[in-house]
Design an enzyme around this catalytic site. Structure first.
Site, PDB file in Angstrom:
ATOM      1  N   HIS A 179     -10.932   0.341  -1.040  1.00 15.51           N
ATOM      2  CA  HIS A 179     -10.465   0.600  -2.415  1.00 15.51           C
ATOM      3  C   HIS A 179     -11.365  -0.073  -3.441  1.00 15.51           C
ATOM      4  O   HIS A 179     -11.671   0.506  -4.491  1.00 15.51           O
ATOM      5  CB  HIS A 179      -9.043   0.076  -2.616  1.00 15.51           C
ATOM      6  CG  HIS A 179      -7.968   1.008  -2.148  1.00 15.51           C
ATOM      7  ND1 HIS A 179      -7.802   2.267  -2.662  1.00 15.51           N
ATOM      8  CD2 HIS A 179      -6.983   0.854  -1.232  1.00 15.51           C
ATOM      9  CE1 HIS A 179      -6.761   2.852  -2.069  1.00 15.51           C
ATOM     10  NE2 HIS A 179      -6.247   2.015  -1.198  1.00 15.51           N
TER      11      HIS A 179
ATOM     12  N   GLN B  86      -6.095   0.011  -7.424  1.00 15.25           N
ATOM     13  CA  GLN B  86      -4.970   0.952  -7.435  1.00 15.25           C
ATOM     14  C   GLN B  86      -4.063   0.791  -8.658  1.00 15.25           C
ATOM     15  O   GLN B  86      -3.309   1.692  -8.992  1.00 15.25           O
ATOM     16  CB  GLN B  86      -4.131   0.785  -6.160  1.00 15.25           C
ATOM     17  CG  GLN B  86      -4.876   1.195  -4.897  1.00 15.25           C
ATOM     18  CD  GLN B  86      -4.049   0.912  -3.672  1.00 15.25           C
ATOM     19  OE1 GLN B  86      -4.071  -0.189  -3.141  1.00 15.25           O
ATOM     20  NE2 GLN B  86      -3.288   1.895  -3.226  1.00 15.25           N
TER      21      GLN B  86
ATOM     22  N   GLY C 191      -0.028  -3.202   1.700  1.00 16.79           N
ATOM     23  CA  GLY C 191      -1.301  -3.632   1.128  1.00 16.79           C
ATOM     24  C   GLY C 191      -1.543  -2.950  -0.203  1.00 16.79           C
ATOM     25  O   GLY C 191      -1.122  -1.805  -0.408  1.00 16.79           O
TER      26      GLY C 191
ATOM     27  N   HIS D 203      -9.180  -0.959   4.959  1.00 14.11           N
ATOM     28  CA  HIS D 203      -8.616   0.032   4.032  1.00 14.11           C
ATOM     29  C   HIS D 203      -8.630  -0.509   2.594  1.00 14.11           C
ATOM     30  O   HIS D 203      -9.017   0.201   1.662  1.00 14.11           O
ATOM     31  CB  HIS D 203      -7.185   0.357   4.490  1.00 14.11           C
ATOM     32  CG  HIS D 203      -6.416   1.278   3.594  1.00 14.11           C
ATOM     33  ND1 HIS D 203      -5.979   2.523   3.990  1.00 14.11           N
ATOM     34  CD2 HIS D 203      -5.968   1.125   2.321  1.00 14.11           C
ATOM     35  CE1 HIS D 203      -5.333   3.106   2.986  1.00 14.11           C
ATOM     36  NE2 HIS D 203      -5.300   2.267   1.960  1.00 14.11           N
ATOM     37  N   GLU D 204      -8.206  -1.775   2.432  1.00 12.13           N
ATOM     38  CA  GLU D 204      -8.116  -2.360   1.081  1.00 12.13           C
ATOM     39  C   GLU D 204      -9.505  -2.674   0.522  1.00 12.13           C
ATOM     40  O   GLU D 204      -9.738  -2.490  -0.682  1.00 12.13           O
ATOM     41  CB  GLU D 204      -7.231  -3.610   1.090  1.00 12.13           C
ATOM     42  CG  GLU D 204      -5.788  -3.396   1.570  1.00 12.13           C
ATOM     43  CD  GLU D 204      -5.051  -2.285   0.843  1.00 12.13           C
ATOM     44  OE1 GLU D 204      -5.393  -1.987  -0.317  1.00 12.13           O
ATOM     45  OE2 GLU D 204      -4.137  -1.697   1.463  1.00 12.13           O
TER      46      GLU D 204
ATOM     47  N   CYS E 247      -1.214   5.363   2.146  1.00  8.13           N
ATOM     48  CA  CYS E 247      -1.733   4.646   0.983  1.00  8.13           C
ATOM     49  C   CYS E 247      -0.785   4.877  -0.186  1.00  8.13           C
ATOM     50  O   CYS E 247      -0.333   6.006  -0.404  1.00  8.13           O
ATOM     51  CB  CYS E 247      -3.123   5.182   0.643  1.00  8.13           C
ATOM     52  SG  CYS E 247      -3.884   4.369  -0.776  1.00  8.13           S
ATOM     53  N   LEU E 248      -0.512   3.818  -0.928  1.00  7.05           N
ATOM     54  CA  LEU E 248       0.358   3.960  -2.097  1.00  7.05           C
ATOM     55  C   LEU E 248      -0.251   4.908  -3.133  1.00  7.05           C
ATOM     56  O   LEU E 248       0.476   5.470  -3.945  1.00  7.05           O
ATOM     57  CB  LEU E 248       0.624   2.587  -2.727  1.00  7.05           C
ATOM     58  CG  LEU E 248       1.554   1.686  -1.898  1.00  7.05           C
ATOM     59  CD1 LEU E 248       1.561   0.276  -2.453  1.00  7.05           C
ATOM     60  CD2 LEU E 248       2.962   2.263  -1.884  1.00  7.05           C
TER      61      LEU E 248
HETATM   62  C1  QAP Z   1      -2.665   0.525   3.665  1.00  8.85           C
HETATM   63  O1  QAP Z   1      -0.635   1.276   2.745  1.00  8.85           O
HETATM   64  C2  QAP Z   1      -2.491   0.784   5.138  1.00  8.85           C
HETATM   65  O2  QAP Z   1       2.749   7.453   1.496  1.00  8.85           O
HETATM   66  C3  QAP Z   1      -1.408   0.122   2.948  1.00  8.85           C
HETATM   67  O3  QAP Z   1       5.100   7.440   0.227  1.00  8.85           O
HETATM   68  C4  QAP Z   1      -1.592   1.734   5.618  1.00  8.85           C
HETATM   69  O4  QAP Z   1       1.138   0.128   1.993  1.00  8.85           O
HETATM   70  C5  QAP Z   1      -3.251   0.112   6.032  1.00  8.85           C
HETATM   71  C6  QAP Z   1       3.247   3.852   1.238  1.00  8.85           C
HETATM   72  C7  QAP Z   1      -1.451   1.947   6.971  1.00  8.85           C
HETATM   73  C8  QAP Z   1      -3.113   0.326   7.385  1.00  8.85           C
HETATM   74  C9  QAP Z   1      -2.214   1.243   7.868  1.00  8.85           C
HETATM   75  C10 QAP Z   1       2.675   5.074   1.532  1.00  8.85           C
HETATM   76  C11 QAP Z   1       4.473   3.854   0.593  1.00  8.85           C
HETATM   77  C12 QAP Z   1       2.589   2.575   1.557  1.00  8.85           C
HETATM   78  C13 QAP Z   1       3.306   6.255   1.199  1.00  8.85           C
HETATM   79  C14 QAP Z   1       0.641   1.206   2.255  1.00  8.85           C
HETATM   80  C15 QAP Z   1       4.538   6.239   0.540  1.00  8.85           C
HETATM   81  C16 QAP Z   1       5.108   5.028   0.241  1.00  8.85           C
HETATM   82  C17 QAP Z   1       1.327   2.480   2.032  1.00  8.85           C
HETATM   83 CO    CO Z   2      -4.571   2.333  -0.045  1.00  9.81          CO
END
Ligand code: QAP
Ligand code: CO
Length: 167
Positions: free
Chosen positions: A138, A51, A46, A134-135, A92-93
């Site tokens: 943001h 971001q 996501g 979550h999104e 989270c990215l």
């Molecule tokens: C949001 O998160 C989310 O730490 C999206 O080193 C996450 O795409 C919603 C990511 C979990 C619900 C559950 C995170 C990539 C990606 C990192 C992501 C990383 C590389 C996170």
């Molecule tokens: Co995020």
């Protein structure tokens, strides 16, 4: 298509409240394509426009294993359908390398516009419900680390600041 730069916590630009999209035009669709490319390359499930330092209410998501289910939410709004909370380990990215448990309502009703500007609705449960919330956070300048204790959030902040200084 382009890979966009992803802002990282504690960058204050992540605290910006995004503005609604008035017209879904080719410029918006170009941004959406770039957001997908950026999210897939990361890789992530996501990404909110906030971001990538674009303060418009746009979210892209793909929860599939094989990138076969791209979802776009423009001007998303949700209401929670239950008091039942579920805990998920979120990442989270914009907070790379950190994953922590967060409690959220486990069922939400979402309304948004699609990439043609057409309204749609869906009921989300499980990971999709987590990701929508979550999104949407943001777009309101909020991060999952805001749900953690001050101690945990501060530790993450210091570690990322140290990494940013080294880079
Ligand atoms: C949001 O998160 C989310 O730490 C999206 O080193 C996450 O795409 C919603 C990511 C979990 C619900 C559950 C995170 C990539 C990606 C990192 C992501 C990383 C590389 C996170
Ligand atoms: Co995020």
């Amino acid at each position: 298509m382009a890979i966009l730069n992803i802002l990282e916590f504690p960058d204050s630009r992540l605290r910006t409240i995004a503005k609604p999209v008035a017209v879904v035009d080719d410029g918006i669709r170009q941004l959406i394509d770039d957001m997908f490319e950026t999210m897939y390359e990361a890789p992530g499930i996501g990404l909110a426009a906030t971001q990538v330092n674009v303060h418009k209410r746009i979210v892209v998501m793909d929860l599939s294993e094989d990138r076969s289910e791209p979802r776009v939410f423009i001007n998303p709004q949700f209401e929670t359908l239950t008091d039942e909370m579920e805990q998920y380990q979120e990442g989270c990215l914009s907070v790379p390398g950190f994953y922590e448990n967060v409690d959220r309502p486990n069922k939400v009703r979402v309304t948004a516009l699609d990439r043609d500007g057409k309204p749609f609705e869906l009921t989300a449960e499980g990971l999709l419900a987590v990701c929508v919330q979550h999104e949407c956070d943001h777009l309101n300048g909020k991060l999952f680390v805001d749900y953690l204790s001050n101690l945990k959030r501060d530790r993450i902040k210091k570690k990322l600041e140290k990494l940013h200084k080294q880079a």
